[in-house]
Design an enzyme around this catalytic site. Sequence first.
Site, PDB file in Angstrom:
ATOM      1  N   GLU A   9      -6.363   3.362   0.010  1.00 42.92           N
ATOM      2  CA  GLU A   9      -5.878   3.732  -1.331  1.00 42.92           C
ATOM      3  C   GLU A   9      -5.893   2.511  -2.238  1.00 42.92           C
ATOM      4  O   GLU A   9      -5.532   1.405  -1.804  1.00 42.92           O
ATOM      5  CB  GLU A   9      -4.422   4.236  -1.309  1.00 42.92           C
ATOM      6  CG  GLU A   9      -4.227   5.657  -0.903  1.00 42.92           C
ATOM      7  CD  GLU A   9      -2.762   6.094  -1.012  1.00 42.92           C
ATOM      8  OE1 GLU A   9      -2.043   5.600  -1.892  1.00 42.92           O
ATOM      9  OE2 GLU A   9      -2.357   6.930  -0.188  1.00 42.92           O
TER      10      GLU A   9
ATOM     11  N   GLU B  42       1.548   4.889   5.041  1.00 39.53           N
ATOM     12  CA  GLU B  42       2.546   3.940   4.532  1.00 39.53           C
ATOM     13  C   GLU B  42       3.947   4.119   5.125  1.00 39.53           C
ATOM     14  O   GLU B  42       4.870   4.575   4.428  1.00 39.53           O
ATOM     15  CB  GLU B  42       2.644   4.041   3.005  1.00 39.53           C
ATOM     16  CG  GLU B  42       1.399   3.630   2.273  1.00 39.53           C
ATOM     17  CD  GLU B  42       1.627   3.414   0.774  1.00 39.53           C
ATOM     18  OE1 GLU B  42       2.744   3.671   0.284  1.00 39.53           O
ATOM     19  OE2 GLU B  42       0.678   2.974   0.088  1.00 39.53           O
TER      20      GLU B  42
HETATM   21  C1  NOJ Z   1       0.807   5.466  -2.088  1.00 43.77           C
HETATM   22  C2  NOJ Z   1       0.996   6.841  -1.540  1.00 43.77           C
HETATM   23  O1  NOJ Z   1       0.366   6.962  -0.305  1.00 43.77           O
HETATM   24  C3  NOJ Z   1       0.512   7.944  -2.476  1.00 43.77           C
HETATM   25  O2  NOJ Z   1       0.996   9.144  -1.973  1.00 43.77           O
HETATM   26  C4  NOJ Z   1       0.980   7.651  -3.890  1.00 43.77           C
HETATM   27  O3  NOJ Z   1       0.700   8.697  -4.762  1.00 43.77           O
HETATM   28  C5  NOJ Z   1       0.346   6.369  -4.346  1.00 43.77           C
HETATM   29  N1  NOJ Z   1       0.825   5.303  -3.506  1.00 43.77           N
HETATM   30  C6  NOJ Z   1       0.662   6.003  -5.792  1.00 43.77           C
HETATM   31  O4  NOJ Z   1       2.005   5.756  -5.930  1.00 43.77           O
END
Ligand code: NOJ
Length: 450
Positions: free
Chosen positions: A361, A171
């Site tokens: 994710e 991200e």
């Molecule tokens: C995206 C991130 O990559 C991760 O590290 C984070 O915990 C999650 N979103 C939830 O916020």
Amino acid sequence: MSFTPVHRKNFGNNFHWGVAIAAAQNEGGFLEDGKSMSIWDAFARRQGKIRGSHTPFVAADFYHRYKDDLLLVKALGFNSFRFSLSWARILPDGTGKTNKQAIAFYHKVIDECLKLEITPFVTIYHWDLPNVLEKEGGWTSTLFQKWFARYVKVCAENFGDKVKNWIILNEPLSFTALGYMMAQHAPGKRGLFNFFPAIHNAALAQAEGGRIVRELVPNAYIGTTFSCSEVIPNTQREEDIKAAGRLDILMNRLFIEPVLGLGYPRDDQFPFIQKLEKYTHAWRYTEKMYFKFDFIGLQNYFPVTIKYNALMPVINASQVNAKTKGAPHTDLGWEINSESFYRIIKKFWMYGGVKEIIITENGASFKDKLENGVVKDDKRIAYFQTHLRAMQKAKKEGVNLKGYFAWTLTDNFEWNLGYSARFGLVHVDFKTQLRTIKNSGHWWRAFLQD
Ligand code: NOJ
């Protein structure tokens, strides 16, 4: 929109069903075996930066409990596991000498995965820059590409014989915007003149990282991840539609378009974009920012509703939150909307040039309660069910979807929210490190066995 019931078999036999974690959120092992401080360790020491003054120093103690945690991955029925490498562990000076103990640790994690027949997916950078490099400017530095190339090379050379699935960045929008523009995440910097060079370094690093892994790892399957959110205008008024368009550029288009060889997104009416072009001399780098990834990783949690707001600098827009809208939401206030998940997958698929998509994710945070050894997280189960249905529909309609990783295995360190936000399929008592499979974990086991 209606989605038909979801079934694992509709995704085929080679689908990657996994859970994802990250070094800074799970490992702990603070300064152990030669690890140096990461920007998150340093950030946590600054007062008021992290909710409850929490720190990532112990986290979910994956550094010592990786064997147990991988057994949990297996027990829940997943065939894949995504984790990240800690740059500050592997190269404590940022560049320079490799830390043998760190290499040995990750070999143990990888070997354990292979022994359990779990396919490892390795993320090279998940937000925990060595603090020594931040002192030299971090992601804004003109030396950044040199540092990153060295780190990627060390990772590929040391683990490339065992690991075939690589993710370069996690991200880029999140860590550049939150860390270098809004000061909410490490390293806590602000302003466009930090944001622009950080964006540009990230856009170059994701492509160059891909090239390095391609060169050093035979038969590698290489991707990089993007956060994404469907952007919904609050009304059909032109000013709201335009505001939503600006947010779409920032939240969805900024990092994928360079990868696809399109350069940064263009928009004559969004001064931010013109300034970015000018500041970075972007036209010179179209080729360098381009890389043919084998897959792209999409990470989606919520859509956003956007309205025009003249008072907001740079974007002239603000978000209408889910509660105000009266929409269903998680305990973090994030809107739950699986139809928007379907639409954002389709949107990315519509770009020519995306070969394969993995959902790297997706998940939800709720205020889970452990009572008599049970966590009844029905809302999380419903979240997964509806989102998997949406994904199933996209796949049926021809999107080349190859995998899905739930966020996350165990409750862990949720960045500036500390341990207050629980996303895990497995509950962690952070006082004792005791793990308890939540009902959502049991649900996954049943789903994956069926
Ligand atoms: C995206 C991130 O990559 C991760 O590290 C984070 O915990 C999650 N979103 C939830 O916020």
